[in-house]
Design an enzyme around this catalytic site. Structure first.
Site, PDB file in Angstrom:
ATOM      1  N   GLU A   1     -10.604  -2.896   1.392  1.00 11.98           N
ATOM      2  CA  GLU A   1     -10.260  -3.076  -0.015  1.00 11.98           C
ATOM      3  C   GLU A   1      -9.832  -4.514  -0.301  1.00 11.98           C
ATOM      4  O   GLU A   1     -10.226  -5.089  -1.323  1.00 11.98           O
ATOM      5  CB  GLU A   1      -9.163  -2.104  -0.425  1.00 11.98           C
ATOM      6  CG  GLU A   1      -9.637  -0.669  -0.492  1.00 11.98           C
ATOM      7  CD  GLU A   1      -8.556   0.303  -0.919  1.00 11.98           C
ATOM      8  OE1 GLU A   1      -7.381  -0.104  -1.066  1.00 11.98           O
ATOM      9  OE2 GLU A   1      -8.887   1.486  -1.110  1.00 11.98           O
TER      10      GLU A   1
ATOM     11  N   GLU B   1      -5.974   4.041   7.750  1.00  9.28           N
ATOM     12  CA  GLU B   1      -5.458   3.514   6.483  1.00  9.28           C
ATOM     13  C   GLU B   1      -5.428   1.989   6.496  1.00  9.28           C
ATOM     14  O   GLU B   1      -5.769   1.345   5.493  1.00  9.28           O
ATOM     15  CB  GLU B   1      -4.063   4.071   6.193  1.00  9.28           C
ATOM     16  CG  GLU B   1      -3.476   3.621   4.863  1.00  9.28           C
ATOM     17  CD  GLU B   1      -4.304   4.083   3.679  1.00  9.28           C
ATOM     18  OE1 GLU B   1      -4.633   3.233   2.813  1.00  9.28           O
ATOM     19  OE2 GLU B   1      -4.629   5.278   3.594  1.00  9.28           O
TER      20      GLU B   1
ATOM     21  N   GLU C   1       0.833  -1.202   0.000  1.00  8.38           N
ATOM     22  CA  GLU C   1       0.000   0.000   0.000  1.00  8.38           C
ATOM     23  C   GLU C   1       0.870   1.255   0.000  1.00  8.38           C
ATOM     24  O   GLU C   1       1.457   1.623   1.017  1.00  8.38           O
ATOM     25  CB  GLU C   1      -0.923   0.013   1.221  1.00  8.38           C
ATOM     26  CG  GLU C   1      -1.860  -1.182   1.310  1.00  8.38           C
ATOM     27  CD  GLU C   1      -2.910  -1.181   0.209  1.00  8.38           C
ATOM     28  OE1 GLU C   1      -3.233  -0.092  -0.315  1.00  8.38           O
ATOM     29  OE2 GLU C   1      -3.408  -2.266  -0.117  1.00  8.38           O
TER      30      GLU C   1
END
Length: 134
Positions: A87, A80, A39
């Site tokens: 996701e 995050e 990420e």
């Protein structure tokens, strides 16, 4: 009607005490490593944390303000990680475009944006008076 859930049916709930804590710590570390490797947003926010945390420690402000500044950066990382987990779960289901998948990912993105906004407001509120009075 199905039988009621019993924790003994879950093969992932067998560890207790220090063993559970050890496995949880290992899993948490793996999550941080995966986030760092996969990420780019997490890497960018971690960079902000690494750069800004020492600055917060050396600013001429109260210990509570230092803690608030650093905590706001940690909060961004936490949000995050949660966004990345949403996701990943959506992508596991399907890479196909679906309006509900997009909505879930957009909600996560919005949460990260709001966490960044909170951090920016907190840093600005504490640091701008320092610059003005310098």
């Amino acid at each position: 009607m199905s039988a009621p859930y019993d924790i003994k049916q879950n093969p992932h709930k067998g560890n207790r005490g220090l063993t559970r804590a050890w496995h949880a710590a290992k899993n948490s570390w793996c999550g941080i490593v995966y986030a760092f490797q996969e990420e780019s947003a997490f890497r960018q926010e971690l960079f902000l944390f690494v750069v800004l945390s020492p600055i917060a420690l050396f600013l001429p402000i109260s210990p509570l303000e230092k803690c608030a500044l650093i905590a706001s950066l940690i909060m961004v990382l936490v949000v995050e990680l949660l966004n990345s987990s949403v996701e990943a779960a959506i992508d596991r289901i399907s890479f196909d475009h679906h309006d509900l998948s997009k909505r879930a990912k957009d909600f996560g993105s919005a949460a990260v944006m709001l966490a960044l906004l909170i951090a920016a407001l907190l840093w600005a509120t504490i640091c701008i008076p320092l610059v003005i009075n310098w």
